[in-house]
Design a protein around this motif. Structure first.
Motif, mmCIF file in Angstrom:
data_model
loop_
_atom_site.group_PDB
_atom_site.id
_atom_site.type_symbol
_atom_site.label_atom_id
_atom_site.label_comp_id
_atom_site.label_asym_id
_atom_site.label_seq_id
_atom_site.Cartn_x
_atom_site.Cartn_y
_atom_site.Cartn_z
ATOM 1 N N ASN A 31 -89.186 -24.966 95.396
ATOM 2 C CA ASN A 31 -90.610 -25.231 95.583
ATOM 3 C C ASN A 31 -90.818 -25.954 96.914
ATOM 4 O O ASN A 31 -89.874 -26.203 97.657
ATOM 5 C CB ASN A 31 -91.167 -26.038 94.408
ATOM 6 N N ASN A 32 -92.066 -26.293 97.239
ATOM 7 C CA ASN A 32 -92.365 -26.908 98.533
ATOM 8 C C ASN A 32 -91.691 -28.267 98.694
ATOM 9 O O ASN A 32 -91.249 -28.625 99.788
ATOM 10 C CB ASN A 32 -93.875 -27.048 98.704
ATOM 11 N N ASN A 33 -91.633 -29.058 97.621
ATOM 12 C CA ASN A 33 -90.956 -30.359 97.680
ATOM 13 C C ASN A 33 -89.485 -30.201 98.042
ATOM 14 O O ASN A 33 -88.948 -30.924 98.883
ATOM 15 C CB ASN A 33 -91.065 -31.070 96.328
ATOM 16 N N THR A 34 -88.833 -29.288 97.383
ATOM 17 C CA THR A 34 -87.410 -29.054 97.635
ATOM 18 C C THR A 34 -87.175 -28.604 99.070
ATOM 19 O O THR A 34 -86.256 -29.090 99.739
ATOM 20 C CB THR A 34 -86.870 -27.995 96.662
ATOM 21 N N LYS A 35 -88.000 -27.693 99.548
ATOM 22 C CA LYS A 35 -87.864 -27.230 100.930
ATOM 23 C C LYS A 35 -88.047 -28.380 101.915
ATOM 24 O O LYS A 35 -87.331 -28.484 102.907
ATOM 25 C CB LYS A 35 -88.886 -26.140 101.227
ATOM 26 N N PHE A 36 -89.024 -29.236 101.621
ATOM 27 C CA PHE A 36 -89.278 -30.373 102.504
ATOM 28 C C PHE A 36 -88.068 -31.294 102.573
ATOM 29 O O PHE A 36 -87.615 -31.665 103.656
ATOM 30 C CB PHE A 36 -90.506 -31.149 102.025
ATOM 31 N N PHE A 40 -85.780 -32.492 105.805
ATOM 32 C CA PHE A 40 -86.236 -33.801 106.272
ATOM 33 C C PHE A 40 -85.015 -34.640 106.643
ATOM 34 O O PHE A 40 -84.271 -35.105 105.770
ATOM 35 C CB PHE A 40 -87.077 -34.465 105.187
ATOM 36 N N PHE A 41 -84.790 -34.825 107.956
ATOM 37 C CA PHE A 41 -83.568 -35.465 108.439
ATOM 38 C C PHE A 41 -83.348 -36.874 107.880
ATOM 39 O O PHE A 41 -82.219 -37.194 107.480
ATOM 40 C CB PHE A 41 -83.544 -35.482 109.969
ATOM 41 N N PRO A 42 -84.362 -37.774 107.841
ATOM 42 C CA PRO A 42 -84.104 -39.113 107.282
ATOM 43 C C PRO A 42 -83.598 -39.074 105.838
ATOM 44 O O PRO A 42 -82.714 -39.838 105.463
ATOM 45 C CB PRO A 42 -85.460 -39.817 107.377
ATOM 46 N N TRP A 43 -84.117 -38.163 105.033
ATOM 47 C CA TRP A 43 -83.645 -38.056 103.646
ATOM 48 C C TRP A 43 -82.197 -37.566 103.621
ATOM 49 O O TRP A 43 -81.382 -38.061 102.831
ATOM 50 C CB TRP A 43 -84.535 -37.114 102.848
ATOM 51 N N ILE A 49 -75.202 -41.048 103.537
ATOM 52 C CA ILE A 49 -74.675 -42.414 103.422
ATOM 53 C C ILE A 49 -74.365 -42.737 101.963
ATOM 54 O O ILE A 49 -73.308 -43.293 101.648
ATOM 55 C CB ILE A 49 -75.655 -43.428 104.041
ATOM 56 N N TRP A 50 -75.269 -42.382 101.056
ATOM 57 C CA TRP A 50 -75.073 -42.692 99.629
ATOM 58 C C TRP A 50 -73.841 -41.972 99.069
ATOM 59 O O TRP A 50 -73.035 -42.568 98.346
ATOM 60 C CB TRP A 50 -76.322 -42.323 98.840
ATOM 61 N N ILE A 51 -73.674 -40.711 99.414
ATOM 62 C CA ILE A 51 -72.513 -39.961 98.928
ATOM 63 C C ILE A 51 -71.223 -40.547 99.482
ATOM 64 O O ILE A 51 -70.218 -40.667 98.765
ATOM 65 C CB ILE A 51 -72.658 -38.470 99.279
ATOM 66 N N ASN A 52 -71.232 -40.958 100.734
ATOM 67 C CA ASN A 52 -70.031 -41.564 101.311
ATOM 68 C C ASN A 52 -69.703 -42.900 100.668
ATOM 69 O O ASN A 52 -68.525 -43.207 100.441
ATOM 70 C CB ASN A 52 -70.199 -41.723 102.824
ATOM 71 N N ILE A 53 -70.711 -43.695 100.356
ATOM 72 C CA ILE A 53 -70.466 -44.966 99.656
ATOM 73 C C ILE A 53 -69.848 -44.696 98.290
ATOM 74 O O ILE A 53 -68.884 -45.355 97.892
ATOM 75 C CB ILE A 53 -71.774 -45.776 99.527
#
Length: 64
Positions: A31-36, A40-43, A49-53
């Protein structure tokens, strides 16, 4: 089933096999949210970072 019973398997030809499925049967459309959020580079940076932690924590747990 008794041991002396036989089961006959018949294979469908390619045309019959492909006719039983439609193109969209196995594909989930985003959907549009998922595509965004996928673009979206900041996300993506936060997720990276979270996955690496989480990986570092898992590695430290396995070494003790």
């Amino acid at each position: 089933m008794k041991q002396d019973e036989f089961v006959e398997l018949s294979l469908l030809d390619q045309k019959e096999l492909s006719a039983s499925y439609r193109q969209g049967d196995f594909v989930a459309l985003p959907n549009n949210n998922t595509k965004f959020f996928r673009t979206f580079f900041p996300w993506q940076l936060v997720r990276f970072i979270w996955i690496n932690i989480r990986m570092v924590v898992m590695i430290f747990k396995s070494h003790h």
